[in-house]
Design a protein around this motif. Sequence first.
Motif, PDB file in Angstrom:
ATOM      1  N   ILE A 263      13.601 -14.439  56.322  1.00  0.00           N
ATOM      2  CA  ILE A 263      15.134 -13.948  55.514  1.00  0.00           C
ATOM      3  C   ILE A 263      13.712 -11.792  56.109  1.00  0.00           C
ATOM      4  CG2 ILE A 263      16.196 -13.154  53.586  1.00  0.00           C
ATOM      5  CD1 ILE A 263      15.915 -15.739  52.993  1.00  0.00           C
ATOM      6  N   ALA A 264      14.527 -11.965  56.550  1.00  0.00           N
ATOM      7  CA  ALA A 264      14.051 -10.278  56.807  1.00  0.00           C
ATOM      8  C   ALA A 264      15.176  -8.752  56.166  1.00  0.00           C
ATOM      9  CB  ALA A 264      13.762 -10.089  58.103  1.00  0.00           C
ATOM     10  N   GLY A 265      14.553  -7.952  56.184  1.00  0.00           N
ATOM     11  CA  GLY A 265      15.399  -6.767  56.261  1.00  0.00           C
ATOM     12  C   GLY A 265      15.028  -5.291  55.840  1.00  0.00           C
ATOM     13  N   LYS A 266      15.453  -4.420  55.080  1.00  0.00           N
ATOM     14  CA  LYS A 266      14.958  -3.586  54.674  1.00  0.00           C
ATOM     15  C   LYS A 266      14.342  -3.141  53.302  1.00  0.00           C
ATOM     16  CE  LYS A 266      18.682  -0.776  52.922  1.00  0.00           C
ATOM     17  NZ  LYS A 266      19.990   0.656  53.208  1.00  0.00           N
ATOM     18  N   PRO A 267      13.927  -2.414  52.482  1.00  0.00           N
ATOM     19  CA  PRO A 267      13.715  -3.554  51.217  1.00  0.00           C
ATOM     20  C   PRO A 267      15.226  -3.179  50.142  1.00  0.00           C
ATOM     21  CG  PRO A 267      12.315  -2.117  51.919  1.00  0.00           C
ATOM     22  CD  PRO A 267      13.252  -2.204  52.390  1.00  0.00           C
ATOM     23  N   ASN A 268      15.098  -3.756  48.634  1.00  0.00           N
ATOM     24  CA  ASN A 268      16.227  -3.999  47.855  1.00  0.00           C
ATOM     25  C   ASN A 268      17.657  -4.346  48.537  1.00  0.00           C
ATOM     26  OD1 ASN A 268      16.644  -3.374  45.679  1.00  0.00           O
ATOM     27  ND2 ASN A 268      16.853  -1.208  45.434  1.00  0.00           N
ATOM     28  N   CYS A 269      17.643  -4.717  49.220  1.00  0.00           N
ATOM     29  CA  CYS A 269      18.929  -5.569  49.995  1.00  0.00           C
ATOM     30  C   CYS A 269      19.734  -6.998  50.233  1.00  0.00           C
ATOM     31  CB  CYS A 269      18.746  -5.425  51.653  1.00  0.00           C
ATOM     32  SG  CYS A 269      17.791  -6.097  52.579  1.00  0.00           S
ATOM     33  N   GLY A 270      18.418  -7.341  48.588  1.00  0.00           N
ATOM     34  CA  GLY A 270      18.649  -8.294  48.378  1.00  0.00           C
ATOM     35  C   GLY A 270      18.186  -9.728  49.303  1.00  0.00           C
TER      36      GLY A 270
ATOM     37  N   GLU B 240      11.236 -13.148  41.911  1.00  0.00           N
ATOM     38  CA  GLU B 240      11.760 -11.754  41.204  1.00  0.00           C
ATOM     39  C   GLU B 240      12.124 -10.783  42.532  1.00  0.00           C
ATOM     40  OE1 GLU B 240       8.343  -8.872  40.316  1.00  0.00           O
ATOM     41  OE2 GLU B 240       8.612  -8.202  38.994  1.00  0.00           O
ATOM     42  N   ILE B 241      13.420 -10.094  41.435  1.00  0.00           N
ATOM     43  CA  ILE B 241      14.662  -9.489  42.007  1.00  0.00           C
ATOM     44  C   ILE B 241      14.484  -8.578  41.060  1.00  0.00           C
ATOM     45  CG2 ILE B 241      17.259 -10.009  42.005  1.00  0.00           C
ATOM     46  CD1 ILE B 241      16.879 -13.298  42.247  1.00  0.00           C
ATOM     47  N   ALA B 242      15.244  -7.040  41.877  1.00  0.00           N
ATOM     48  CA  ALA B 242      14.359  -6.134  40.190  1.00  0.00           C
ATOM     49  C   ALA B 242      15.412  -5.105  41.944  1.00  0.00           C
ATOM     50  CB  ALA B 242      13.781  -5.832  40.143  1.00  0.00           C
ATOM     51  N   ASN B 243      16.443  -3.978  41.104  1.00  0.00           N
ATOM     52  CA  ASN B 243      16.485  -2.671  41.808  1.00  0.00           C
ATOM     53  C   ASN B 243      15.821  -1.660  42.296  1.00  0.00           C
ATOM     54  OD1 ASN B 243      18.796  -1.720  43.129  1.00  0.00           O
ATOM     55  ND2 ASN B 243      19.740  -0.115  41.346  1.00  0.00           N
ATOM     56  N   TYR B 244      14.854  -1.421  43.116  1.00  0.00           N
ATOM     57  CA  TYR B 244      14.302  -0.315  43.690  1.00  0.00           C
ATOM     58  C   TYR B 244      13.335  -1.722  44.643  1.00  0.00           C
ATOM     59  CZ  TYR B 244      10.411  -3.440  40.247  1.00  0.00           C
ATOM     60  OH  TYR B 244      10.408  -3.906  39.956  1.00  0.00           O
ATOM     61  N   PRO B 245      12.400  -0.389  45.275  1.00  0.00           N
ATOM     62  CA  PRO B 245      11.965  -1.075  47.088  1.00  0.00           C
ATOM     63  C   PRO B 245      10.688  -1.547  45.952  1.00  0.00           C
ATOM     64  CG  PRO B 245      12.710   1.071  46.946  1.00  0.00           C
ATOM     65  CD  PRO B 245      13.061   1.006  45.401  1.00  0.00           C
ATOM     66  N   PHE B 246      10.569  -2.866  47.680  1.00  0.00           N
ATOM     67  CA  PHE B 246       8.796  -3.510  47.196  1.00  0.00           C
ATOM     68  C   PHE B 246       8.222  -4.461  46.373  1.00  0.00           C
ATOM     69  CE2 PHE B 246       8.160  -0.131  50.765  1.00  0.00           C
ATOM     70  CZ  PHE B 246       8.513  -0.717  52.093  1.00  0.00           C
ATOM     71  N   THR B 247      10.153  -4.272  45.637  1.00  0.00           N
ATOM     72  CA  THR B 247       9.363  -5.947  44.835  1.00  0.00           C
ATOM     73  C   THR B 247       8.999  -6.814  44.813  1.00  0.00           C
ATOM     74  OG1 THR B 247      12.031  -4.696  42.920  1.00  0.00           O
ATOM     75  CG2 THR B 247      11.054  -7.430  42.745  1.00  0.00           C
ATOM     76  N   THR B 248       9.045  -7.590  46.413  1.00  0.00           N
ATOM     77  CA  THR B 248       8.655  -8.820  46.597  1.00  0.00           C
ATOM     78  C   THR B 248       7.393  -7.991  47.363  1.00  0.00           C
ATOM     79  OG1 THR B 248      10.538 -10.036  46.780  1.00  0.00           O
ATOM     80  CG2 THR B 248       8.656 -10.387  48.386  1.00  0.00           C
TER      81      THR B 248
ATOM     82  N   SER C  53      15.759 -11.111  48.127  1.00  0.00           N
ATOM     83  CA  SER C  53      14.924 -12.271  46.830  1.00  0.00           C
ATOM     84  C   SER C  53      16.020 -12.882  46.841  1.00  0.00           C
ATOM     85  CB  SER C  53      14.361 -11.774  46.061  1.00  0.00           C
ATOM     86  OG  SER C  53      13.076 -10.817  46.542  1.00  0.00           O
ATOM     87  N   THR C  54      17.195 -12.106  46.324  1.00  0.00           N
ATOM     88  CA  THR C  54      18.866 -12.897  45.667  1.00  0.00           C
ATOM     89  C   THR C  54      18.738 -13.946  46.419  1.00  0.00           C
ATOM     90  OG1 THR C  54      19.220 -10.601  45.683  1.00  0.00           O
ATOM     91  CG2 THR C  54      20.660 -11.995  44.285  1.00  0.00           C
ATOM     92  N   PHE C  55      19.171 -13.558  48.194  1.00  0.00           N
ATOM     93  CA  PHE C  55      19.632 -14.140  49.311  1.00  0.00           C
ATOM     94  C   PHE C  55      18.849 -16.251  48.990  1.00  0.00           C
ATOM     95  CE2 PHE C  55      20.517 -16.411  53.201  1.00  0.00           C
ATOM     96  CZ  PHE C  55      22.045 -15.883  53.279  1.00  0.00           C
ATOM     97  N   PHE C  56      17.224 -15.619  48.918  1.00  0.00           N
ATOM     98  CA  PHE C  56      16.156 -16.307  49.161  1.00  0.00           C
ATOM     99  C   PHE C  56      16.565 -17.695  47.616  1.00  0.00           C
ATOM    100  CE2 PHE C  56      12.691 -18.472  47.613  1.00  0.00           C
ATOM    101  CZ  PHE C  56      11.708 -18.849  48.448  1.00  0.00           C
ATOM    102  N   THR C  57      16.717 -17.076  46.173  1.00  0.00           N
ATOM    103  CA  THR C  57      16.644 -17.891  45.425  1.00  0.00           C
ATOM    104  C   THR C  57      17.882 -18.887  45.407  1.00  0.00           C
ATOM    105  OG1 THR C  57      15.460 -16.297  44.174  1.00  0.00           O
ATOM    106  CG2 THR C  57      16.708 -17.621  43.055  1.00  0.00           C
ATOM    107  N   ALA C  58      19.506 -18.087  45.946  1.00  0.00           N
ATOM    108  CA  ALA C  58      20.775 -18.855  45.596  1.00  0.00           C
ATOM    109  C   ALA C  58      20.648 -19.717  47.137  1.00  0.00           C
ATOM    110  CB  ALA C  58      21.456 -17.487  46.536  1.00  0.00           C
ATOM    111  N   SER C  59      19.599 -19.196  48.010  1.00  0.00           N
ATOM    112  CA  SER C  59      19.809 -20.640  48.864  1.00  0.00           C
ATOM    113  C   SER C  59      18.693 -22.010  48.450  1.00  0.00           C
ATOM    114  CB  SER C  59      19.215 -20.001  50.284  1.00  0.00           C
ATOM    115  OG  SER C  59      19.459 -19.192  50.753  1.00  0.00           O
ATOM    116  N   THR C  60      17.506 -21.686  47.578  1.00  0.00           N
ATOM    117  CA  THR C  60      16.349 -22.980  47.677  1.00  0.00           C
ATOM    118  C   THR C  60      16.338 -22.821  45.699  1.00  0.00           C
ATOM    119  OG1 THR C  60      14.969 -20.638  46.819  1.00  0.00           O
ATOM    120  CG2 THR C  60      15.319 -21.200  49.405  1.00  0.00           C
ATOM    121  N   LEU C  61      17.205 -22.434  44.583  1.00  0.00           N
ATOM    122  CA  LEU C  61      16.868 -21.906  43.684  1.00  0.00           C
ATOM    123  C   LEU C  61      15.298 -21.849  43.645  1.00  0.00           C
ATOM    124  CD1 LEU C  61      19.612 -24.931  42.711  1.00  0.00           C
ATOM    125  CD2 LEU C  61      19.734 -22.079  42.356  1.00  0.00           C
ATOM    126  N   ALA C  62      14.520 -21.246  44.126  1.00  0.00           N
ATOM    127  CA  ALA C  62      13.372 -20.904  43.686  1.00  0.00           C
ATOM    128  C   ALA C  62      13.512 -19.470  42.864  1.00  0.00           C
ATOM    129  CB  ALA C  62      12.127 -21.112  45.246  1.00  0.00           C
TER     130      ALA C  62
END
Length: 281
Positions: free
Chosen positions: A6-13, A27-35, A15-24
């Motif tokens: 799952i790739a893309g620019k920072p802060n586009c969601g 960290e999810i937060a509203n700033y760039p480079f959380t992951t 990790s949210t998409f990843f957790t919604a897909s895997t339930l793993a």
Amino acid sequence: MLTIAIAGKPNCGKSTFFTASTLAPVEIANYPFTTIDANTGVAYLRIPCACQELGIQCGHCTNGVRFIPVGMIDVAGLVPDAHEGKGLGNQFLDHLKDADAIIHIIDGSGGTDSEGNPVDAGSHDPHEDIGFIEYEMSMWVYGILEKNWAKLQRSTQQRNFDILEAVAEALAGLKISYENIRDAERNAEIDLKTCSTEDLIKFCSILVPLSKPMVVVANKADLTSEEMRSQLKDTGVSFASAASELALRKAAEGKFITYLPGDPIFEIPPESNLNDAQKKG
Ligand SMILES: Nc1nc2c(ncn2[C@@H]2O[C@H](COP(=O)(O)OP(=O)(O)OP(=O)(O)O)[C@@H](O)[C@H]2O)c(=O)[nH]1
Ligand SMILES: [Mg+2]
């Protein structure tokens, strides 16, 4: 197992998409480079079970639905010129090497700039974010080839030297096959043995989409205007609201609702089916 990054620019969601897909939980937060370090997990592709067609109950599926495991990698945000070290740089492109395919997430709401900083919804044009990942990936592959190029060119003097094999070796570990390299050389209409820098970059730009097919998903659909949605639709992107999907999956996990990922609707069970903790929640 097939692996999707799952790739893309920072802060586009991503990790949210990843957790919604895997339930793993990640960290999810509203700033760039959380992951920063890539997250890995397993998602499940929903397909109809063959038992439905046969009119039998196989006992191994959920209401006629089978879930096929797919590896997922949630990588750090990429910014334009990452291959030159911008943002978190090449290190993160390296996480894409294990991927068979890419889901490119964009922020369809236009609420983050090209580096992922929050801006007013609709003030950034998400179309601008669509092309750059393929370019960054091409330049990353080019960078790897370029490092080996002088040696490769010298070897072309040897008898029985197979340039395609040599390129495949230089790109070993990137999940790029000999056939991908052969087809990219043909489609680019170049000869790898004698090609210029420009031709080599063109070859890489054809090789990347051949070896790592990509779909673009416009996330944050819940905040995307109708106008933007119809413009994005014309470019062939799919839409998602990863945050909404995550909420549904969490509610289903807690048995507050009945919902199988991919269902068009969810159901709330009668209150009598809930335990005391669920009623309070
Ligand atoms: N409204 C809305 N917000 C979302 C959606 N998906 C993610 N977000 C929010 O967007 C912000 C960034 O989400 P992340 O999942 O951390 O984004 P990311 O792309 O992994 O970010 P980096 O790791 O920094 O690159 C968070 O505040 C999320 O809650 C969505 O579908 N709708
Ligand atoms: Mg993230």
